[in-house]
Structures are given as structure tokens and as C-alpha cells.
Scaffold this active site. Structure first.
Site, PDB file in Angstrom:
ATOM      1  N   THR A  14       6.014  11.459  -5.695  1.00 21.00           N
ATOM      2  CA  THR A  14       5.253  11.834  -6.892  1.00 21.00           C
ATOM      3  C   THR A  14       5.074  13.343  -7.012  1.00 21.00           C
ATOM      4  O   THR A  14       5.028  13.886  -8.115  1.00 21.00           O
ATOM      5  CB  THR A  14       3.871  11.144  -6.861  1.00 21.00           C
ATOM      6  N   ASP A  66      12.354   8.599  -4.539  1.00 22.88           N
ATOM      7  CA  ASP A  66      11.075   7.902  -4.462  1.00 22.88           C
ATOM      8  C   ASP A  66      11.020   7.381  -3.027  1.00 22.88           C
ATOM      9  O   ASP A  66      12.027   6.890  -2.509  1.00 22.88           O
ATOM     10  CB  ASP A  66      11.090   6.727  -5.459  1.00 22.88           C
ATOM     11  N   SER A  67       9.890   7.465  -2.381  1.00 22.34           N
ATOM     12  CA  SER A  67       9.881   7.137  -0.955  1.00 22.34           C
ATOM     13  C   SER A  67      10.125   5.661  -0.678  1.00 22.34           C
ATOM     14  O   SER A  67      10.310   5.267   0.475  1.00 22.34           O
ATOM     15  CB  SER A  67       8.588   7.619  -0.284  1.00 22.34           C
ATOM     16  N   SER A  68      10.181   4.826  -1.721  1.00 22.10           N
ATOM     17  CA  SER A  68      10.602   3.436  -1.520  1.00 22.10           C
ATOM     18  C   SER A  68      12.041   3.403  -1.012  1.00 22.10           C
ATOM     19  O   SER A  68      12.469   2.408  -0.433  1.00 22.10           O
ATOM     20  CB  SER A  68      10.571   2.651  -2.832  1.00 22.10           C
ATOM     21  N   THR A  98       4.138   9.151  -1.207  1.00 22.32           N
ATOM     22  CA  THR A  98       3.025   8.595  -0.429  1.00 22.32           C
ATOM     23  C   THR A  98       3.266   7.141  -0.008  1.00 22.32           C
ATOM     24  O   THR A  98       2.705   6.689   0.982  1.00 22.32           O
ATOM     25  CB  THR A  98       1.706   8.665  -1.230  1.00 22.32           C
ATOM     26  N   THR A 283      -3.023  -7.085  14.950  1.00 22.00           N
ATOM     27  CA  THR A 283      -4.077  -7.757  14.184  1.00 22.00           C
ATOM     28  C   THR A 283      -3.962  -7.434  12.702  1.00 22.00           C
ATOM     29  O   THR A 283      -3.534  -6.336  12.332  1.00 22.00           O
ATOM     30  CB  THR A 283      -5.477  -7.384  14.695  1.00 22.00           C
ATOM     31  N   GLN A 284      -4.362  -8.388  11.878  1.00 21.71           N
ATOM     32  CA  GLN A 284      -4.402  -8.143  10.429  1.00 21.71           C
ATOM     33  C   GLN A 284      -5.602  -7.288  10.046  1.00 21.71           C
ATOM     34  O   GLN A 284      -5.678  -6.788   8.931  1.00 21.71           O
ATOM     35  CB  GLN A 284      -4.508  -9.471   9.667  1.00 21.71           C
ATOM     36  N   CYS A 285      -6.558  -7.187  10.968  1.00 25.66           N
ATOM     37  CA  CYS A 285      -7.770  -6.427  10.641  1.00 25.66           C
ATOM     38  C   CYS A 285      -7.444  -4.936  10.628  1.00 25.66           C
ATOM     39  O   CYS A 285      -6.701  -4.456  11.469  1.00 25.66           O
ATOM     40  CB  CYS A 285      -8.850  -6.668  11.688  1.00 25.66           C
TER      41      CYS A 285
HETATM   42  N1  ASP Z   1       6.371   6.050  -5.562  1.00 26.98           N
HETATM   43  C1  ASP Z   1       5.970   7.348  -5.071  1.00 26.98           C
HETATM   44  C2  ASP Z   1       6.692   7.594  -3.759  1.00 26.98           C
HETATM   45  O1  ASP Z   1       6.277   7.098  -2.752  1.00 26.98           O
HETATM   46  C3  ASP Z   1       4.479   7.393  -4.891  1.00 26.98           C
HETATM   47  C4  ASP Z   1       3.913   8.714  -4.436  1.00 26.98           C
HETATM   48  O2  ASP Z   1       4.582   9.631  -3.986  1.00 26.98           O
HETATM   49  O3  ASP Z   1       2.669   8.866  -4.517  1.00 26.98           O
HETATM   50  O4  ASP Z   1       7.692   8.250  -3.753  1.00 26.98           O
END
Ligand code: ASP
Length: 348
Positions: A14, A66-68, A98, A283-285
Site C-alpha cells: 500500500t 502487493d504483498s499477497s 502489510t 495455540t489458536q489463542c
Molecule cells: N494489500 C497490501 C499489501 O499487503 C496491503 C498493505 O500494504 O497494507 O501489499
């Protein structure tokens, strides 16, 4: 005031995103040149000149993403870029989306053993092109930590996430908000530092300064991350193990390591033992730790093929497992997984 040299690697996210064609199209990352052209603080006033005692080198991932779209290959290439510039810089800033920043921070923390320089990941919730952007503050903060010598700050020889007013150990951080400027938190470990008017660094929490850098960049993709839910049936997981599709499982159990009662778990653990598969029990917690055997419901996991992940985050568990499988022969993996490598777990 001492001089510092900082290397900035822009990977996308982003931070530099724009909707390119029309209001309808989704955000995608722009180039580093576009960012420099636009950023009011960079363009109009000499932003980087403000850091008079810091000299900068820049590079960008090709293509920026995009970090995806960050993958194990990207972790390797980020690591190798840092390695190539390691000796002639004092600190590193990685601008990153992020969404998967906590995974990359964890992965890099395992890659770099014996680190003696800060590697600081940052990004933003609003693009630098937005009038209320957090990108400039976050980048400036990250530069301060990376260029610690020029600001008389304590050196943080770790992979960190610097976001909003927090300095977090990278392998303890989780993305906790898609909206707030306070986008990351560290649920099981205190912040390494705070960036208020003064910058405060908790020296007693820092990892020891490394003596000799040693990098291992292998990551196995033959892993799965399985979240247990009420009534979960492990048959699909069992099939993956007996078909030798996987070498490791992060098992996100209830509470301190508990599972719904089923004889299939015994079968699964036996299949792991026979097929060389390790289970990292977590753990999921958000807060707290694994304690296998505390409840009868976790006794089935008491095998030397099941390693307690203690209070590890989901992101650090997965990257640690991928990294251990990617770099160590089978008979060494359980011991490496069980140990605290870079401050990612608190051993009871
Ligand atoms: N989709 C964006 C990413 O991870 C989100 C971000 O950077 O806040 O590249």
C-alpha cells in the site's frame, strides 16, 4: 554526529499504491520513482537531506508487488539483496505490504543468524499519495532505527517491524488491524521500543549482537497450516501424510494444545512417525502458550514427532517450520524446531 549508511529496499505494498486506470480499479503498487516524485516531503523539501548524516542506497524488487504475491523465492531474493550490501551499510529498511509483512519478518529472522545490523520492515495503511498518509512517518521512523549511529540510538541488531509508534521483534509481530494506523501488535512479547517524541528502546529485550553472519535461505513448501475447529476430522490431513505430500504441519490447537477426541489422531501421529512428518503444535489463542499433557485432550500429541510451539505466532510457526525443513536433514529438525532460535518463543 556519526555518519550512517542505510540501504532501502522497496518491495511494494500500500505504501506506494495507486488506483491506476479508474476509480473502479483496485490499488496496485507504483514504482519507487513515482513515490519519490510525489512524496511532498521528499519532493518539495529535501527529505533525504534532512538525514544529513545518513547516506542512502535504494533498490526495488522487480516487479514490485502487493504483498499477497510475496513467496519463498521473494524471501530468498530479499535476503540475498541484503547480504550483497551487508558489509557496506549500517542498517536496512524494507518497505513491504502489510498483509504478509509478519511472515516476511519472521522468515528473514530465521535466515539471518548472527545478525549485527538492524533490518527494519515497514509499510503503511494509506498510500504515500494520500494527504493523511502514515507512509512518511513510518519510513522516517524506520530510517531512524536503521541509521541508529547518526541519532545516538541503541543499535537493534534484529529483524523488526517498525510501524506507527512501535518497534516490534519481527517474529513476534502480527498484523492486527486492516484499518488502524496501529496496524501491528506483539501479543506475547513486549515491544522492543516506542517511537514517541523521544525514541525509547528496551535494551534488555534485544537479542545479542551477532559475531558472524550465517545465512540459510532454504524454505520448504511441503507444509500445511491446519486450524482445528469443533468436530474437526483429521482424515484429510492423514491422507496428506500417508501420501507423502507434506513434511510438516503447523497444528493450531485449542487452548494449551487440545484436540477433539478421535482415534484418528493416534493414527495421524503414528503416520507422521512412519512418514517423517513433524507437527509443530501451536495455540489458536493470541496470548499464552502450548502445554502438552496439561489436559487429557492433548495427550495424543505426546510424541517426539510433535514439537510444542510454546507461545509462537502463527506466522513465525509456519516460517520456522518451512525454514527448518528447507535447511536441515530430518534427524536434526525436531531439535532445531524445539529451540528458541531468534527470540521467537519463550521457553517455559
Ligand atoms: N494489500 C497490501 C499489501 O499487503 C496491503 C498493505 O500494504 O497494507 O501489499
Amino acid at each position: 554526529m556519526a555518519k550512517s549508511k542505510v540501504f532501502i529496499l522497496y518491495t511494494g505494498g500500500t505504501f506506494g499504491m495507486q488506483a491506476l486506470d479508474s476509480a473502479k480499479s483496485g490499488l496496485r503498487p507504483g514504482s519507487w520513482d513515482q513515490i519519490l516524485q510525489y512524496m511532498p516531503a521528499v519532493n518539495k523539501s529535501p527529505y533525504f537531506d534532512h538525514f544529513k548524516n545518513v547516506s542512502f542506497n535504494f533498490a526495488a524488487l522487480d516487479p514490485v508487488v502487493d504483498s499477497s504475491d510475496i513467496s519463498t523465492d521473494t524471501w530468498k531474493s530479499i535476503s540475498e539483496t541484503i547480504e550483497a550490501h551487508y558489509n557496506d551499510h549500517d542498517g536496512f529498511v524494507v518497505i513491504h505490504g502489510t498483509d504478509t509483512m509478519a511472515y516476511t519478518a519472521s522468515a528473514l529472522s530465521f535466515v539471518f543468524q548472527g545478525l549485527s545490523k538492524p533490518i527494519i520492515l515497514t509499510g503503511s495503511q494509506l498510500p504515500v499519495f494520500h494527504p493523511r498518509t502514515d507512509a512518511i512517518t513510518n519510513l522516517s521512523n524506520a530510517i531512524y532505527i536503521a541509521a541508529y549511529k547518526s541519532f545516538d540510538l541503541i543499535k537493534v541488531p534484529e529483524v523488526c517491524i517498525c510501524f506507527n509508534d512501535d518497534i516490534l521483534r519481527g517474529n513476534r509481530a502480527v498484523k492486527s488491524s486492516t484499518l488502524d494506523f496501529e496496524g501491528f501488535s506483539s501479543p506475547n512479547f513486549r515491544n522492543l521500543g516506542h517511537l514517541e517524541q523521544d525514541i525509547l528502546i528496551n535494551k534488555n529485550l534485544l537479542l545479542e549482537d551477532g559475531l558472524q553472519l550465517d545465512m540459510k535461505t532454504g524454505f520448504s513448501r511441503k507444509v500445511v497450516n491446519v486450524t482445528i475447529f469443533p468436530g474437526y476430522d483429521p482424515s484429510v490431513l492423514l491422507k496428506l501424510v500417508t501420501d507423502r505430500q507434506i513434511e510438516g504441519v503447523v497444528l493450531k490447537t485449542f487452548g494449551a494444545g487440545n484436540l477433539p477426541h478421535s482415534d484418528k489422531w493416534t493414527e495421524l501421529v503414528r503416520a507422521c512417525e512412519e512418514n517423517g512428518v513433524l507437527i509443530l503444535a501451536t495455540t489458536q489463542c493470541q496470548n499464552g502458550s502450548i502445554d502438552l499433557g496439561k489436559y487429557k485432550s492433548s495427550e495424543v500429541l505426546m510424541s517426539d514427532h510433535v514439537i510444542p510451539g510454546f507461545d509462537i505466532t502463527s506466522e513465525a510457526a509456519l516460517t520456522k517450520l518451512m525454514w527448518v525443513i528447507g535447511n536441515y536433514p530430518f534427524d536434526e529438525r525436531a531439535a532445531v524446531l524445539a529451540s528458541n532460535l531468534r527470540g521467537e518463543i519463550s521457553l517455559a
